[in-house]
Write a protein that holds these residues in place. Structure first.
Motif, PDB file in Angstrom:
ATOM      1  N   ARG A   1      -8.504 -20.382 -21.545  1.00 54.54           N
ATOM      2  CA  ARG A   1      -8.229 -19.018 -21.070  1.00 54.54           C
ATOM      3  C   ARG A   1      -8.206 -18.934 -19.540  1.00 54.54           C
ATOM      4  NH1 ARG A   1     -12.164 -16.781 -18.531  1.00 54.54           N
ATOM      5  NH2 ARG A   1     -13.862 -18.245 -18.519  1.00 54.54           N
ATOM      6  N   ARG A   2      -8.365 -20.043 -18.896  1.00 59.10           N
ATOM      7  CA  ARG A   2      -8.378 -20.003 -17.421  1.00 59.10           C
ATOM      8  C   ARG A   2      -6.982 -19.889 -16.841  1.00 59.10           C
ATOM      9  NH1 ARG A   2     -13.511 -21.427 -15.123  1.00 59.10           N
ATOM     10  NH2 ARG A   2     -14.906 -21.232 -16.899  1.00 59.10           N
ATOM     11  N   ASP A   3      -6.957 -19.616 -15.533  1.00 60.60           N
ATOM     12  CA  ASP A   3      -5.667 -19.320 -14.903  1.00 60.60           C
ATOM     13  C   ASP A   3      -4.735 -20.521 -14.756  1.00 60.60           C
ATOM     14  OD1 ASP A   3      -7.508 -20.326 -13.124  1.00 60.60           O
ATOM     15  OD2 ASP A   3      -7.346 -18.700 -11.672  1.00 60.60           O
TER      16      ASP A   3
ATOM     17  N   ASP B   1     -20.053 -22.362  -4.920  1.00 64.16           N
ATOM     18  CA  ASP B   1     -20.163 -21.577  -6.156  1.00 64.16           C
ATOM     19  C   ASP B   1     -20.236 -22.528  -7.346  1.00 64.16           C
ATOM     20  OD1 ASP B   1     -19.946 -19.225  -4.771  1.00 64.16           O
ATOM     21  OD2 ASP B   1     -17.760 -19.169  -4.943  1.00 64.16           O
TER      22      ASP B   1
ATOM     23  N   ARG C   1     -12.950 -28.724  -9.566  1.00 63.79           N
ATOM     24  CA  ARG C   1     -11.667 -28.933  -8.861  1.00 63.79           C
ATOM     25  C   ARG C   1     -11.931 -29.416  -7.428  1.00 63.79           C
ATOM     26  NH1 ARG C   1     -10.109 -23.443  -7.757  1.00 63.79           N
ATOM     27  NH2 ARG C   1     -11.356 -23.782  -5.898  1.00 63.79           N
TER      28      ARG C   1
ATOM     29  N   ARG D   1      -3.412 -15.130  -7.386  1.00 67.69           N
ATOM     30  CA  ARG D   1      -4.305 -16.292  -7.360  1.00 67.69           C
ATOM     31  C   ARG D   1      -3.499 -17.576  -7.178  1.00 67.69           C
ATOM     32  NH1 ARG D   1      -9.466 -15.754  -9.050  1.00 67.69           N
ATOM     33  NH2 ARG D   1      -9.507 -17.841  -9.912  1.00 67.69           N
TER      34      ARG D   1
ATOM     35  N   ARG E   1      -4.170 -22.425  -0.014  1.00 70.55           N
ATOM     36  CA  ARG E   1      -5.440 -22.984   0.426  1.00 70.55           C
ATOM     37  C   ARG E   1      -5.503 -24.492   0.229  1.00 70.55           C
ATOM     38  NH1 ARG E   1     -10.821 -21.944  -2.644  1.00 70.55           N
ATOM     39  NH2 ARG E   1     -10.284 -19.767  -2.339  1.00 70.55           N
TER      40      ARG E   1
ATOM     41  N   THR F   1      -2.994 -10.535 -12.082  1.00 68.92           N
ATOM     42  CA  THR F   1      -3.654 -10.951 -10.821  1.00 68.92           C
ATOM     43  C   THR F   1      -3.432 -12.439 -10.577  1.00 68.92           C
ATOM     44  OG1 THR F   1      -5.741 -11.411 -11.918  1.00 68.92           O
ATOM     45  CG2 THR F   1      -5.537  -9.257 -10.882  1.00 68.92           C
ATOM     46  N   ARG F   2      -3.136 -13.165 -11.641  1.00 72.56           N
ATOM     47  CA  ARG F   2      -2.945 -14.618 -11.489  1.00 72.56           C
ATOM     48  C   ARG F   2      -1.774 -14.952 -10.571  1.00 72.56           C
ATOM     49  NH1 ARG F   2      -3.850 -15.795 -17.875  1.00 72.56           N
ATOM     50  NH2 ARG F   2      -6.108 -15.422 -17.878  1.00 72.56           N
TER      51      ARG F   2
ATOM     52  N   ASP G   1     -20.468 -23.123 -11.076  1.00 74.19           N
ATOM     53  CA  ASP G   1     -20.292 -22.452 -12.366  1.00 74.19           C
ATOM     54  C   ASP G   1     -20.644 -23.423 -13.473  1.00 74.19           C
ATOM     55  OD1 ASP G   1     -19.392 -19.914 -11.626  1.00 74.19           O
ATOM     56  OD2 ASP G   1     -17.395 -20.697 -11.187  1.00 74.19           O
TER      57      ASP G   1
ATOM     58  N   GLY H   1     -13.695 -24.042 -10.410  1.00 76.06           N
ATOM     59  CA  GLY H   1     -13.396 -24.362  -9.015  1.00 76.06           C
ATOM     60  C   GLY H   1     -14.340 -25.409  -8.433  1.00 76.06           C
TER      61      GLY H   1
ATOM     62  N   PHE I   1      -4.298 -20.224  -4.197  1.00 71.23           N
ATOM     63  CA  PHE I   1      -4.650 -21.641  -4.383  1.00 71.23           C
ATOM     64  C   PHE I   1      -3.574 -22.549  -3.774  1.00 71.23           C
ATOM     65  CE2 PHE I   1      -7.263 -20.043  -8.067  1.00 71.23           C
ATOM     66  CZ  PHE I   1      -8.477 -20.313  -7.466  1.00 71.23           C
TER      67      PHE I   1
ATOM     68  N   ARG J   1      -8.253  -4.356  -8.558  1.00 79.04           N
ATOM     69  CA  ARG J   1      -8.009  -5.792  -8.740  1.00 79.04           C
ATOM     70  C   ARG J   1      -6.939  -6.257  -7.755  1.00 79.04           C
ATOM     71  NH1 ARG J   1      -7.353  -7.970 -14.426  1.00 79.04           N
ATOM     72  NH2 ARG J   1      -8.524  -9.690 -13.553  1.00 79.04           N
TER      73      ARG J   1
ATOM     74  N   ASN K   1     -18.006 -27.050  -3.109  1.00 76.38           N
ATOM     75  CA  ASN K   1     -17.785 -25.631  -3.377  1.00 76.38           C
ATOM     76  C   ASN K   1     -19.154 -25.059  -3.718  1.00 76.38           C
ATOM     77  OD1 ASN K   1     -17.321 -23.161  -4.702  1.00 76.38           O
ATOM     78  ND2 ASN K   1     -15.303 -23.801  -5.406  1.00 76.38           N
TER      79      ASN K   1
ATOM     80  N   ASN L   1      -7.965 -25.605 -12.697  1.00 78.03           N
ATOM     81  CA  ASN L   1      -9.276 -24.962 -12.847  1.00 78.03           C
ATOM     82  C   ASN L   1      -9.876 -25.209 -14.231  1.00 78.03           C
ATOM     83  OD1 ASN L   1      -9.267 -23.923 -10.272  1.00 78.03           O
ATOM     84  ND2 ASN L   1      -8.299 -21.994 -10.884  1.00 78.03           N
TER      85      ASN L   1
HETATM   86  P1  ATP Z   1     -12.904 -19.811  -5.069  1.00 72.01           P
HETATM   87  O1  ATP Z   1     -13.215 -21.053  -4.335  1.00 72.01           O
HETATM   88  O2  ATP Z   1     -11.873 -18.963  -4.413  1.00 72.01           O
HETATM   89  O3  ATP Z   1     -14.105 -19.025  -5.499  1.00 72.01           O
HETATM   90  P2  ATP Z   1     -12.670 -20.440  -7.809  1.00 72.01           P
HETATM   91  O4  ATP Z   1     -11.777 -21.360  -8.548  1.00 72.01           O
HETATM   92  O5  ATP Z   1     -14.130 -20.713  -7.877  1.00 72.01           O
HETATM   93  O6  ATP Z   1     -12.156 -20.351  -6.353  1.00 72.01           O
HETATM   94  P3  ATP Z   1     -13.137 -17.781  -8.829  1.00 72.01           P
HETATM   95  O7  ATP Z   1     -12.303 -16.597  -8.530  1.00 72.01           O
HETATM   96  O8  ATP Z   1     -14.526 -17.823  -8.328  1.00 72.01           O
HETATM   97  O9  ATP Z   1     -12.283 -19.017  -8.336  1.00 72.01           O
HETATM   98  O10 ATP Z   1     -13.129 -17.981 -10.398  1.00 72.01           O
HETATM   99  C1  ATP Z   1     -13.904 -18.963 -11.049  1.00 72.01           C
HETATM  100  C2  ATP Z   1     -13.109 -19.543 -12.196  1.00 72.01           C
HETATM  101  O11 ATP Z   1     -12.803 -18.522 -13.139  1.00 72.01           O
HETATM  102  C3  ATP Z   1     -11.774 -20.114 -11.721  1.00 72.01           C
HETATM  103  O12 ATP Z   1     -11.877 -21.494 -11.499  1.00 72.01           O
HETATM  104  C4  ATP Z   1     -10.822 -19.775 -12.827  1.00 72.01           C
HETATM  105  O13 ATP Z   1     -10.663 -20.827 -13.707  1.00 72.01           O
HETATM  106  C5  ATP Z   1     -11.465 -18.627 -13.579  1.00 72.01           C
HETATM  107  N1  ATP Z   1     -10.750 -17.374 -13.303  1.00 72.01           N
HETATM  108  C6  ATP Z   1     -10.992 -16.491 -12.332  1.00 72.01           C
HETATM  109  N2  ATP Z   1     -10.128 -15.464 -12.387  1.00 72.01           N
HETATM  110  C7  ATP Z   1      -9.312 -15.713 -13.420  1.00 72.01           C
HETATM  111  C8  ATP Z   1      -8.203 -15.026 -13.995  1.00 72.01           C
HETATM  112  N3  ATP Z   1      -7.755 -13.890 -13.479  1.00 72.01           N
HETATM  113  N4  ATP Z   1      -7.634 -15.570 -15.072  1.00 72.01           N
HETATM  114  C9  ATP Z   1      -8.107 -16.716 -15.578  1.00 72.01           C
HETATM  115  N5  ATP Z   1      -9.104 -17.418 -15.088  1.00 72.01           N
HETATM  116  C10 ATP Z   1      -9.720 -16.935 -14.016  1.00 72.01           C
END
Ligand code: ATP
Length: 433
Positions: free
Chosen positions: A128-130, A55, A45, A180, A187, A176-177, A57, A42, A184, A216, A53, A134
């Protein structure tokens, strides 16, 4: 192809200087340990969308915990590590945090369960991401600082403003995706891609979301309700048939839509008025969403969402109290009877902000709205000018009477019957005699 220096320029524009420096420092630690380090997810992105952002990572091609500890040792930070997942959090002295992961492959033993983790490559980690948006990574090592890594067409999707899954089993793997995707989409002002939306519809039809654990589900719902404009997310959940997974009795009727619009109006009014006052804005939307449910159905919903027993009882109690207390006031006003300020005060005192805002939004009576708003703006903070010490000097003995006398004085004050300390003293003398 986005050039390294374009990414660096974006960083300078969207991020505070300190964050850019930290990104360089992370890369330098990687260079020392001979590990490839990337900013991912994120953070990247949002950066490409020109937004900060907070956060951050980071993914390390190798031992993330060793990396975090090395970085922390030379930058005065603490580390919290999770051996089992190969992840760590770097905590700066001022509380700023960076999440560090090792490239890894998470796989799901069963839908809705927590993932099991193994080590793999960056590409597998991103796969493996959603959603594609991302899956971007930015190299932080000095020789390639700012290099954008895009394995899955994420940059194209960011520009086209679409939310797209990486493969057809994505929602089966983790339902849960579905939520999500909506979050997204709303937002970022993007659109869920046609094929991805079809996959959501299939997952809904095949009841995959039934397997989703309550916690969840709650977490995803709360995140949607915490967004700046939650109503769009709720509408999208409703149109995709998701509300029934929260409770079969939930339905987006025109009345509910009306209440939700009122909630939006009321909370923005409240936020403007009390910038700093903390309250759970999402809970006001949640109470509205459950408006049509009976008390029993409401409790079932909380159980489905694995809301803790304590909080579930509190929410149910708030709902009941709100109706029980505001209802009679509403009926009185409807009969054209006068409601004094003291009555408003003593009726609403003790009700949490969330329930008051919900009652304000849900009431069809502008008089009730006016009373609650008056409570917030004027009555809530009213206190007698006389203090306990003054009462003692007037001969009131400490005990239950004390409270009663103070409440009488407060009532008089709320109703404008006394305005000075002398007035209050006279009133107490009168009471005592
Ligand atoms: P936010 O701004 O809402 O925090 P984010 O993209 O940082 O958005 P997070 O929920 O903090 O979202 O998750 C961090 C990363 O982990 C995401 O960018 C996503 O790629 C991955 N992720 C989180 N949850 C899942 C999921 N359920 N399945 C796959 N990937 C996930």
């Amino acid at each position: 192809q986005v050039k390294n220096r374009e990414v660096e320029a974006l960083m300078r524009k969207a991020l505070p200087k300190r964050s850019v420096q930290i990104l360089h420092d992370l890369g330098n630690t990687g260079d020392i340990l001979d590990l490839a380090v990337y900013a991912v997810g994120g953070f990247v992105r949002d950066l490409l969308l020109g937004q900060e952002n907070a956060d951050v990572d980071v993914t390390v091609d190798g031992d993330g915990i060793l990396f975090a500890e090395t970085f922390a040792a030379s930058h005065g930070c603490r580390v919290k590590s999770h051996e089992k997942f190969g992840t760590a959090v770097i905590v700066f002295p001022d509380g700023f945090k960076i999440d560090v992961a090792s490239t890894r492959l998470e796989y799901y033993v069963s839908p809705g369960a927590l993932p099991t983790v193994e080590r793999s490559s960056l590409k597998m980690d991103l796969y493996r991401r959603d959603f594609t948006v991302n899956t971007l990574a930015i190299s932080l090592n000095a020789p390639s600082f700012g290099k954008l890594i895009d394995y899955f067409g994420a940059y194209r999707d960011l520009q086209a403003k679409v939310i797209r899954v990486l493969h057809n089993l994505s929602f089966v793997e983790d339902p849960t995706r579905v939520f999500r995707a909506i979050r997204f989409e709303q937002r970022l002002g993007f659109k869920i891609a046609k094929h991805t939306e079809d996959l959501i519809k299939t997952a809904v039809k095949m009841d995959f979301l039934v397997k989703l654990g309550g916690r969840r589900l709650l977490s995803e719902l709360v995140q949607i309700l915490k967004e700046k404009e939650p109503i769009n997310g709720i509408c999208r959940m409703a149109s995709l048939g998701l509300l029934r997974f929260i409770h079969p009795g939930l339905e987006l009727t025109p009345e509910l839509q009306g209440t939700l619009e009122e909630v939006r109006y009321v909370v923005s009014w409240f936020d403007l008025l009390y910038l700093e006052r903390p309250y759970e804005r999402w809970a006001v939307y949640f109470l509205a969403l459950c408006e049509r449910l009976t008390q029993e159905q409401f409790l079932d919903t909380c159980t489905r969402l694995a809301v803790s027993e304590h909080y579930r009882e509190r929410l149910a109690e708030m709902r009941r109290q709100g109706d029980e207390l505001v209802g009679p006031m509403e009926r009185k006003l409807a009969r054209g009877e006068q409601v004094e300020n003291s009555e408003i005060y003593f009726t609403l005192r003790g009700l949490p902000v969330e329930i008051l805002l919900y009652q304000m939004a849900k009431s069809g009576s502008s008089e009730v709205k006016r009373c609650i708003s008056l409570y917030f703006t004027k009555l809530h903070g009213t206190r007698p000018l006389l203090k306990g010490e003054d009462l003692k000097q007037l001969g009131v003995k400490p005990g239950p009477l004390f409270r009663e006398v103070l409440d009488v004085v407060l009532s008089a004050r709320l109703n404008g019957k006394v305005s000075s300390k002398e007035d209050e003293t006279a009133l107490v003398r009168n009471l005592l005699s």
